[in-house]
Enzyme design. Sequence first.
Site, PDB file in Angstrom:
ATOM      1  N   HIS A 321       0.834  -1.205   0.000  1.00 28.21           N
ATOM      2  CA  HIS A 321       0.000   0.000   0.000  1.00 28.21           C
ATOM      3  C   HIS A 321       0.871   1.257   0.000  1.00 28.21           C
ATOM      4  CE1 HIS A 321      -3.329  -2.686   0.936  1.00 28.21           C
ATOM      5  NE2 HIS A 321      -2.568  -3.191   1.894  1.00 28.21           N
ATOM      6  N   SER A 445      15.662  16.275 -20.442  1.00 31.29           N
ATOM      7  CA  SER A 445      14.618  17.300 -20.455  1.00 31.29           C
ATOM      8  C   SER A 445      15.102  18.477 -21.278  1.00 31.29           C
ATOM      9  CB  SER A 445      14.292  17.756 -19.029  1.00 31.29           C
ATOM     10  OG  SER A 445      13.496  18.927 -19.043  1.00 31.29           O
TER      11      SER A 445
END
Length: 613
Positions: A321, A445
């Site tokens: 989780h 980038s």
Amino acid sequence: MTSPEHHRLDTTATLLYPLPHRFPDHDFIYALLIFAFRFAPKHIPIAEIIFLSINLLFNLLQPRSPAFCAFMEIGSCIRVPNGSSPKLYITRASCLYEQFIPTKNCISKASSFVTLPRKKCVCKATLKEANNNIEAVGKVKVKPSEVSTEMELSCLTAISPLDGRYWNKVKELSLDLSEYGLIYYRTVVEIKWLLKLSQIPEVSEVPKFSNEAQAKLQGLIDGFSDADAIQVKNIEKITNHDVKAVEYFLKTTCQEDPEIAKVLEFFHFGCTSEDINNLAHGLMLKEAVSSVILPVMDDLINAIYSMAKANAHIPMLSRTHGQPASPTTLGKEMIIFAERLNRERRDISQVEILGKFAGAVGNYNAHVVAYPDVNWPHVANQFVNSLGLSFNPHVTQIESHDYMAKLFHSFIRFNNILLDFDKDIWGYISVGYFKQVTKAGEIGSSTMPHKVNPIDFENSEGNLGIANAILDHLSMKLPISRWQRDLTDSTVLRNIGVGLGYSLLAYKSALVGIGKLQVNEAVLNKDLDNSWEVLAEPIQTVMRRYGVDEPYEKLKELTRGRAVTKENITKFINGLEIPVEAKTELLKLTPHNYVGVAAQLVEDACIRANGCV
């Protein structure tokens, strides 16, 4: 708005303007300008129209690079004196492209081809009144989609990225899963069937072929080329039937061989098109999967096995989780994916590829009428098996494609597991468990120079999604056909290469990504050092063994929602009323060594996988 002394004169010129077009070298056509003025009153003599036409054509009919021409109407409105009947003529014509380099008269002088403009082609013509020197410019915009053009397929003009940007990564599939591959395997089936007929004693009209004739027919298979496939496509332009085009191609090719020429009409004997097609598709899949896709799957699985073996003892904080959980090892988490993928790969390789060869509706109707003494189901079984496929005796006009649904669903399961792997690795990179090897010159980038993005796993993930969408449609649609057959499967089957192509692309992207990974043990260790609360599980388990009341609740009170340190854990253990030996073992525990038998699980899996090469 015109003055009282003038009136509006509407003019229209119909122009045949040349636009850039692909052409072969030394192949010339001429650009033609056809014009006709319509105005009131209409008093231009025919002779003058002819004179003006010759004058214009004299200037335009020069050898030029070939071009495709598009008709367009150029309309304009000019102000002329009342009562005048001006004679208009074209003073100049030009074609300008928005966001495109203008070329004289729209004619391309390139030696190969020039693409149409991205926006609109703007063509202009100036109409001039001879006496009053009045000019008007008409302009028409024509969308490229309205202009018929045949552009050479390249990485720039391909609609599908598989045939463009990613061609070099999937081109191995093109020999089998392309239009060429389909034509080739159709040719194989037609020739093999003729050879099979020659081996049936009852079919006396097709005697056993001599060694020379057999070599001729086998040579057509072994030497099948692009030129042969193009010839088939040219025949198809006439027949408008792709399978019949293959039959005619073979008849044309073999008509000069005196032995084969006698039995030309036994090409395609007793066959419906789907007899040929289903076997061709089966052969296409068999070869593409076994020769191209499975080897890449093996490389991918072996790379993950190698990751598992190399990192079998590297401890790592689990996350359930998204929250810290009992530690594992990096290698054990990798072996899970390797084993899952290997299981699905095995299922893919074991799918039985079926074929039918039972005529128009699956009953051998025409076969039995022509040769009633032949056991046609037995012959068909032998023939299909001889091609390396399994025989399906119970069919309609088509093979029911159930095996394809099974095969493609197996691919979807494999792809889903790899998708899970891609997402997990992406996450591990994001938290720093893996670093990525940089390559000189590469940019992560366009604005952030420091970025090293996990693009290979992202590309793999994206392409797996496209692959699964197509493979799922194939799996759900292909087994469904109205009554004895409809044609919906035909166009769908042409996309087999698309679904498998995107799968192959994803596998290769993941492989490249794996090759860039470096384990960052410093980050792994730091996470473990900050997660002493994970030892609550073993402590409360030992407390249960020795009968301590409410062990779970006591550990919950100690750890849940609180910062837990080594000191907290040590103090809690020392305060337990359990045997000294048990306390001693608990005090030896750290988040780094509380990994159970994770390393052993990796070793066992590697033994089953022949050493995790």
